[in-house]
Design an enzyme around this catalytic site. Structure first.
Site, short mmCIF file in Angstrom:
data_model
loop_
_atom_site.label_atom_id
_atom_site.label_comp_id
_atom_site.label_asym_id
_atom_site.label_seq_id
_atom_site.Cartn_x
_atom_site.Cartn_y
_atom_site.Cartn_z
N GLY A 87 0.80 -1.22 0.00
CA GLY A 87 0.00 0.00 0.00
C GLY A 87 0.83 1.28 0.00
O GLY A 87 0.48 2.23 0.70
N GLY A 99 13.69 -8.21 -8.72
CA GLY A 99 12.76 -7.75 -7.69
C GLY A 99 12.75 -8.68 -6.49
O GLY A 99 13.66 -8.64 -5.65
N THR A 100 11.76 -9.55 -6.44
CA THR A 100 11.57 -10.45 -5.30
C THR A 100 12.82 -11.24 -4.95
O THR A 100 13.06 -11.54 -3.77
CB THR A 100 10.38 -11.39 -5.61
OG1 THR A 100 9.23 -10.57 -5.83
CG2 THR A 100 10.09 -12.34 -4.47
N CYS A 157 -2.10 2.13 -10.61
CA CYS A 157 -2.68 2.59 -9.36
C CYS A 157 -4.13 3.00 -9.60
O CYS A 157 -4.49 3.39 -10.70
CB CYS A 157 -1.95 3.82 -8.85
SG CYS A 157 -0.23 3.84 -9.27
N ILE A 160 7.21 -6.39 -16.00
CA ILE A 160 5.85 -6.13 -15.58
C ILE A 160 5.79 -5.78 -14.09
O ILE A 160 6.67 -6.17 -13.32
CB ILE A 160 4.93 -7.36 -15.83
CG1 ILE A 160 5.42 -8.60 -15.08
CG2 ILE A 160 4.76 -7.62 -17.28
CD1 ILE A 160 4.48 -9.79 -15.12
C1 LIG Z 1 7.03 -6.11 -1.76
C2 LIG Z 1 6.94 -5.48 -3.12
C3 LIG Z 1 6.74 -4.09 -3.24
C4 LIG Z 1 6.64 -3.51 -4.50
N1 LIG Z 1 6.45 -2.15 -4.58
C5 LIG Z 1 6.39 -1.55 -5.81
C6 LIG Z 1 6.25 -0.14 -5.91
O1 LIG Z 1 6.23 0.59 -4.92
N2 LIG Z 1 6.16 0.42 -7.17
C7 LIG Z 1 6.23 -0.37 -8.30
O2 LIG Z 1 6.17 0.17 -9.40
N3 LIG Z 1 6.38 -1.70 -8.22
C8 LIG Z 1 6.47 -2.31 -7.00
N4 LIG Z 1 6.64 -3.69 -6.93
C9 LIG Z 1 6.72 -4.48 -8.17
C10 LIG Z 1 8.15 -4.80 -8.55
O3 LIG Z 1 8.88 -3.62 -8.81
C11 LIG Z 1 8.20 -5.72 -9.79
O4 LIG Z 1 7.61 -5.04 -10.88
C12 LIG Z 1 7.47 -7.03 -9.60
O5 LIG Z 1 7.63 -7.49 -8.30
C13 LIG Z 1 7.90 -8.12 -10.58
O6 LIG Z 1 9.27 -8.46 -10.42
P1 LIG Z 1 9.80 -9.67 -9.49
O7 LIG Z 1 8.97 -10.86 -9.80
O8 LIG Z 1 11.24 -9.82 -9.85
O9 LIG Z 1 9.61 -9.23 -8.09
C14 LIG Z 1 6.75 -4.30 -5.67
C15 LIG Z 1 6.97 -5.69 -5.54
C16 LIG Z 1 7.07 -6.28 -4.30
C17 LIG Z 1 7.30 -7.77 -4.21
#
Ligand SMILES: Cc1cc2nc3c(=O)[nH]c(=O)nc-3n(C[C@H](O)[C@H](O)[C@H](O)COP(=O)(O)O)c2cc1C
Ligand SMILES: Cc1cc2nc3c(=O)[nH]c(=O)nc-3n(C[C@H](O)[C@H](O)[C@H](O)COP(=O)(O)OP(=O)(O)OC[C@H]3O[C@@H](n4cnc5c(N)ncnc54)[C@H](O)[C@@H]3O)c2cc1C
Ligand code: FES
Lengths: 290, 272
Positions: free
Chosen positions: A56, A249-250, A114, A175
């Site tokens: 959030g 990311g994760t 958003c 994405i």
């Molecule tokens: C805990 C968490 C917080 C995230 N916060 C944001 C955010 O503030 N803004 C945003 O554009 N993406 C946010 N993301 C999305 C990531 O930047 C990324 O696009 C998405 O997790 C896919 O990549 P991944 O599978 O390598 O994590 C968040 C992802 C996670 C897991």
């Protein structure tokens, strides 16, 4: 090689564990105009090879970001990409305008997945006309490189990508997380307080690679590919699907140095296959298709 | 905090579903403070993906080892419960804020619920090792006698020790917070440290506030990163009247009990 928004905080959290200077850049946690407390607990829930999150947008707001977070981030001497989020068009425009004269940042990443309160909660990023309008409005107030971050929760990602480019986006990142849900069967209720959350991690990679491929066919701007990257081979899939850059990311949560291992693996791949520059492989799979 | 590897050298079942694991890892043994935890990757694979947090139960400086007390509740802890000596795990640690130990010799009361005894064993040890050793009172509660895990490790480090079980199989029949009530009434307690289920901690916090005894608690929350980046592990706290979230992995897991917004804490994580 970037680290994805929301998975690397404002850099300081990982400074002790990771040689940040080796990264190609940091995408910050979403920054909003006013401070945001974020969602109640539970905020995260683990799923097969992934996780759901509904944080959030907890962040200290633009002012604290500029005064406290940015000076720390600058010490790492890597490009800083500020992920900006708002609830209204005006909020995005004001954020972008106030960040325009901040020389320390390299780019803005528009987080358009958003809810748009003016349009009854519909997300900006799911309708091409809203996307083009929003990107265009932001484009007018900033000279920074403008990256639009696309949501996968759409029927036709190419149409949104084209709209963002038409609005003046210099690059696209994709994405963001996939909307998902889990039920806590002991508690007989949704696992997350927010009911739904964003799915990330290795589980979403095939979807992310597919969308990178589609968007690469639809537009000519550079793409930052992400979604479940944990190894160099994963990153190569995005690059060959059409990405000019990738973000981890994760996987940062699992292994703080994940992005550095991916870099090492890409260097190794290039050496082994006599590739001069990694970007020579961008879109390679498009010409190699059967 | 560092990323390192630890070798499991011993695994011992100490109660139904409860295991005491000994790891060799000199940097963690040297650096860990009571209340801090390690964030451990239970597998090199993707299932489960995320690391698991566990409080350090004690360290052995000469052997460069530390111990964890683990309750097998799900996939990750099940893997640890079945791990063989010689297995090597990636871990991140020591993580979080430790219990703020007193400078002088104070009378300290430790309140443990179930597997929450782990960090308090470490606390008791350090309190007795201080140049001016504290007078340590330990209270330990569990469902039944069988679940008073590592009670010997705990009791031998305390000057006074009492247990409570829900079925009366050992010590007082009832809750550990009933024992606390009596101790606080007796007076003389300078500070309280507690770890256990949320409902127990909330009651400890309430009693300590009523008696105006400073109290610190170690709380749990689901975690992803363990370093303060994901904001997944927050708990509601109060600061100058306004509510805001703080990270269990960074500002915690030890918090001053008075800081926590107990009404907003969800008992969802409780297992005991
Ligand atoms: C805990 C968490 C917080 C995230 N916060 C944001 C955010 O503030 N803004 C945003 O554009 N993406 C946010 N993301 C999305 C990531 O930047 C990324 O696009 C998405 O997790 C896919 O990549 P991944 O599978 O390598 O994590 C968040 C992802 C996670 C897991
Ligand atoms: C600071 C801290 C210290 C801890 N110390 C200990 C300890 O010394 N001994 C011990 O046995 N347990 C301890 N726990 C709880 C332990 O981390 C969880 O029981 C464990 O993560 C469960 O994992 P699982 O895969 O077996 O369970 P699953 O139910 O499969 O886990 C699913 C998800 O929920 C999370 N989760 C489930 N229960 C909890 C919980 N109570 N707290 C936090 N996350 C949870 C897991 O990490 C995982 O992300 C501690 C937790 C924290 C936050
Ligand atoms: S677990 Fe990520 S912020 Fe605490």
């Amino acid at each position: 090689m970037l680290v994805a928004s929301g998975t690397f905080g404002f850099g300081e959290e990982y400074a002790e564990l990771v040689d940040i200077s080796r990264l190609g850049g940091i995408c910050t946690k979403a920054v909003t105009l006013a401070p945001r407390a974020g969602n109640p607990q539970p905020r995260i829930w683990e799923t097969p090879a992934g996780m759901l999150n509904a944080i959030g947008w907890q962040n200290p707001g633009l002012e604290v970001f500029l005064e406290e977070k940015l000076p720390t981030l600058r010490q790492y001497e890597v490009p800083i990409i500020v992920n900006v989020a708002g609830e209204t068009r005006a909020e995005y425009v004001e954020l972008a305008a106030r960040l325009d004269n901040v020389a320390a940042i390299s780019a803005l990443e528009l987080n358009i997945s958003c809810p748009n309160v003016e349009h009854g909660g519909l997300q900006f990023g799911v309708a091409p006309d809203l996307t083009e309008d929003l990107v265009g409005a932001v484009r007018q107030v900033t000279d920074h490189v403008l990256i639009t971050k696309l949501s996968p929760n759409v029927t036709d990602v190419s149409a949104i990508a084209q709209a963002a480019v038409a609005g003046g986006s210099d690059a696209l990142s994709l994405i963001n997380t996939l909307v998902g849900m889990a039920i806590d069967v002991e508690g007989r209720r949704p696992a997350l307080a927010n009911i739904t959350g964003g799915l990330s991690g290795p589980a979403i990679r095939p979807v992310a690679v597919r969308m990178t491929w589609q968007v690469a066919e639809a537009v000519d701007v550079p793409i930052i590919g992400m979604g479940g990257i944990t190894t160099a081979e994963d990153a190569l899939q995005f690059i060959m699907a059409g990405a000019s850059a990738v973000a981890v990311g994760t996987a940062n949560f699992v292994e703080p140095t994940a992005a550095l291992s991916v870099i090492d693996g890409l260097i190794e791949y290039c050496r082994h296959h006599n590739v001069a520059r990694i970007t020579d492989l961008t879109g390679a799979a498009h010409s190699g298709r059967q | 905090m560092l990323t390192t590897q630890a070798e499991l050298t011993r695994r011992e079942q100490v109660a139904p579903e409860h295991y005491l694991l000994t790891f060799v890892c000199p940097p963690i043994a040297e650096q860990a403070q009571p209340g801090q935890f390690v964030h451990l990757r239970v597998t090199k694979g993707l299932e489960p993906l995320l690391r698991r947090p566990f409080s350090v139960m004690n360290v052995n400086l000469s052997q460069g080892s530390f111990q964890l007390l683990i309750q097998a509740v799900g996939q990750g802890t099940q893997i640890l419960a079945q791990a063989q000596a010689g297995a090597v795990f990636d871990l991140l640690g020591p993580v979080g804020q430790p219990f703020p130990l007193p400078d002088g010799a104070e009378q300290v009361l430790l309140v443990a619920g179930g597997v929450g005894v782990a960090p308090l064993i470490f606390v008791a040890e350090r309190l007795k090792e201080q140049p001016a050793p504290c007078y340590v009172q330990g209270l330990f509660g569990a469902q039944t006698e069988d679940y008073l895990c590592c009670w010997l490790e705990f009791s031998t480090r305390c000057d006074e020790f009492a247990t409570a079980t829900e079925d009366g199989s050992a010590g007082e029949k009832g809750l550990v917070t009933d024992l606390l009530d009596k101790q606080l009434d007796r007076g003389g307690v300078d500070r309280v440290y507690a770890c256990g289920p949320v409902a127990m901690l909330a009651e400890v916090a309430r009693q300590c506030q009523e008696q105006q005894v400073p109290c610190w608690v170690s709380v749990e929350q689901r975690m992803a990163c363990g370093v303060g980046a994901c904001l997944g592990c927050v708990i509601p706290t109060r600061c100058e009247g306004s509510q805001h979230y703080q990270r269990v992995c960074r500002e915690g897991p030890v918090f001053a009990a008075a800081q926590i917004d107990w009404e907003a804490m969800s008992p969802e994580l409780d297992r005991c």
